[in-house]
Write a protein that holds these residues in place. Structure first.
Motif, short mmCIF file in Angstrom:
data_model
loop_
_atom_site.label_atom_id
_atom_site.label_comp_id
_atom_site.label_asym_id
_atom_site.label_seq_id
_atom_site.Cartn_x
_atom_site.Cartn_y
_atom_site.Cartn_z
N SER A 87 0.83 -1.20 0.00
CA SER A 87 0.00 0.00 0.00
C SER A 87 0.87 1.25 0.00
O SER A 87 1.87 1.32 0.72
CB SER A 87 -0.91 0.02 1.24
OG SER A 87 -1.61 1.25 1.33
N GLU A 126 -1.42 8.09 -0.28
CA GLU A 126 -1.22 9.46 -0.78
C GLU A 126 -2.49 9.92 -1.47
O GLU A 126 -3.25 9.09 -1.98
CB GLU A 126 -0.04 9.53 -1.74
CG GLU A 126 -0.12 8.57 -2.91
CD GLU A 126 1.15 8.53 -3.75
OE1 GLU A 126 2.02 9.37 -3.53
OE2 GLU A 126 1.23 7.67 -4.63
N PRO A 127 -2.76 11.23 -1.47
CA PRO A 127 -3.96 11.72 -2.16
C PRO A 127 -3.92 11.32 -3.63
O PRO A 127 -2.88 11.42 -4.29
CB PRO A 127 -3.86 13.24 -1.99
CG PRO A 127 -3.00 13.44 -0.79
CD PRO A 127 -2.01 12.31 -0.82
N PHE A 128 -5.05 10.88 -4.14
CA PHE A 128 -5.07 10.34 -5.50
C PHE A 128 -4.64 11.39 -6.53
O PHE A 128 -3.92 11.07 -7.49
CB PHE A 128 -6.46 9.81 -5.84
CG PHE A 128 -6.51 9.15 -7.19
CD1 PHE A 128 -5.96 7.89 -7.38
CD2 PHE A 128 -7.10 9.81 -8.27
CE1 PHE A 128 -5.99 7.29 -8.64
CE2 PHE A 128 -7.13 9.21 -9.52
CZ PHE A 128 -6.58 7.95 -9.70
N SER A 144 -0.97 11.44 -6.67
CA SER A 144 -0.31 10.15 -6.55
C SER A 144 0.58 9.87 -7.76
O SER A 144 0.40 10.43 -8.84
CB SER A 144 -1.35 9.03 -6.39
OG SER A 144 -2.20 8.97 -7.52
N TRP A 188 1.04 3.07 -8.64
CA TRP A 188 -0.12 2.30 -9.09
C TRP A 188 0.34 0.97 -9.69
O TRP A 188 -0.25 -0.09 -9.44
CB TRP A 188 -0.90 3.03 -10.18
CG TRP A 188 -1.40 4.40 -9.87
CD1 TRP A 188 -1.31 5.08 -8.68
CD2 TRP A 188 -2.05 5.28 -10.79
NE1 TRP A 188 -1.88 6.32 -8.81
CE2 TRP A 188 -2.34 6.47 -10.08
CE3 TRP A 188 -2.42 5.17 -12.12
CZ2 TRP A 188 -2.97 7.56 -10.69
CZ3 TRP A 188 -3.06 6.25 -12.73
CH2 TRP A 188 -3.33 7.42 -12.01
N GLU A 216 -6.13 6.13 -0.25
CA GLU A 216 -5.84 4.78 -0.71
C GLU A 216 -6.62 4.43 -1.98
O GLU A 216 -7.03 3.29 -2.18
CB GLU A 216 -6.15 3.76 0.38
CG GLU A 216 -5.23 3.84 1.57
CD GLU A 216 -5.45 2.71 2.57
OE1 GLU A 216 -4.45 2.18 3.07
OE2 GLU A 216 -6.62 2.37 2.84
N GLY A 217 -6.78 5.40 -2.85
CA GLY A 217 -7.57 5.17 -4.05
C GLY A 217 -7.02 4.06 -4.93
O GLY A 217 -7.74 3.13 -5.32
N ALA A 218 -5.73 4.13 -5.24
CA ALA A 218 -5.12 3.11 -6.11
C ALA A 218 -5.04 1.77 -5.39
O ALA A 218 -5.29 0.72 -5.99
CB ALA A 218 -3.74 3.57 -6.55
N TYR A 219 -4.69 1.80 -4.13
CA TYR A 219 -4.63 0.57 -3.34
C TYR A 219 -6.01 -0.09 -3.29
O TYR A 219 -6.15 -1.31 -3.53
CB TYR A 219 -4.15 0.89 -1.92
CG TYR A 219 -4.25 -0.26 -0.94
CD1 TYR A 219 -3.34 -1.31 -0.99
CD2 TYR A 219 -5.25 -0.29 0.03
CE1 TYR A 219 -3.42 -2.37 -0.09
CE2 TYR A 219 -5.34 -1.33 0.93
CZ TYR A 219 -4.42 -2.36 0.87
OH TYR A 219 -4.50 -3.41 1.77
#
Length: 248
Positions: A91, A94-96, A99, A104, A149-152
């Motif tokens: 993980s 960071e703010p998307f 990021s 990613w 955690e958008g990408a995660y």
């Protein structure tokens, strides 16, 4: 003790079964390995490096970023694996909007592509045996959303679709596929994040109805149960271990 009462616990042993636990050297992976071993399974710990070699039943190196490493790992495990626990994960918080797409790619490789490749290679032997257990460790962040955690969350959410599709494809082969979603859990990963964000642990704890962080053992207990014959009628499910944060 009444023998009939003893019979109520039938189907909770894993003698004669071989399990692979990815990320098995981490906190949750170690707890899962311990529980599966206690139930009689032969466990193969798969990770980049062993953290405590003397405590691991069997260790084989595995780099989920590398398809060649995955193929080599499967060649070493042989035909006997009938339990596969996808516990490894990475993980980057960071703010998307700011990021790094390179992060990613890392999360996609470890959290989703690696599990897909590993399952593809080990699934045929389970089909031939007519028995198997697939357990994917995702995250409540993927299930309910989590700031930073958008990408995660996106990569871990991919495991939901994979598990449900596999549950339908291989049900008649005696194989189940389920997802376990840990909520806030006291692991070194969480502690590293909290070091960068003072007060995070206290803030998280206040949001949990049970008023404590989860432990690796809380997660491992459910994972181990899903692997047993007693759980043979549970498949295609997504289950949270979150102290009540997620109720669905």
């Amino acid at each position: 003790m009444d023998g009939s009462r003893l019979g109520l616990m039938d189907g909770l042993r894993l003698d004669g079964h071989t399990a692979v636990v990815t990320g098995g050297a981490g906190a949750i992976g170690t707890a899962i390995t311990r529980d599966l071993t206690a139930l009689g399974a032969q466990v193969i710990v798969a990770d980049l490096t062993p953290t405590a070699p003397d405590l691991m039943p069997r260790f084989l190196p595995l780099d989920l970023r590398d398809p060649d490493s995955i193929e080599h790992f499967c060649a070493q495990t042989g035909e006997g694996v009938d339990i596969l626990i996808h516990n490894a994960g990475v993980s980057v918080v960071e703010p998307f909007a700011t990021s790094d797409p390179a992060a990613w790619d890392l999360m996609w490789q470890v959290n989703l592509r690696g599990p897909m490749l590993l399952t593809k290679l080990l699934l045929p032997s389970m089909t031939r045996r007519g028995w198997g257990r697939l357990v994917f460790i995702s995250s409540d962040g993927a299930r309910a959303g989590s700031g930073g955690e958008g990408a995660y969350a996106a990569t871990k959410a991919g495991l939901f679709g994979l598990a449900k599709s596999l549950a339908r494809e291989v049900a008649r082969d005696g194989i189940t596929a389920n997802v376990v979603c840990p909520g806030p859990t006291d692991t070194p990963m969480l502690r590293r994040v909290s070091d960068q964000h003072p007060g995070l642990v206290d803030k998280l704890t206040r949001t949990i109805p049970l008023r404590r962080l989860g432990t690796p053992e809380d997660v491992a207990g459910l994972v181990a149960y899903l692997c047993t014959p007693r759980a043979a009628y549970i498949t295609g499910q997504t289950l949270s271990v979150s102290g009540g944060v997620t109720m669905q």
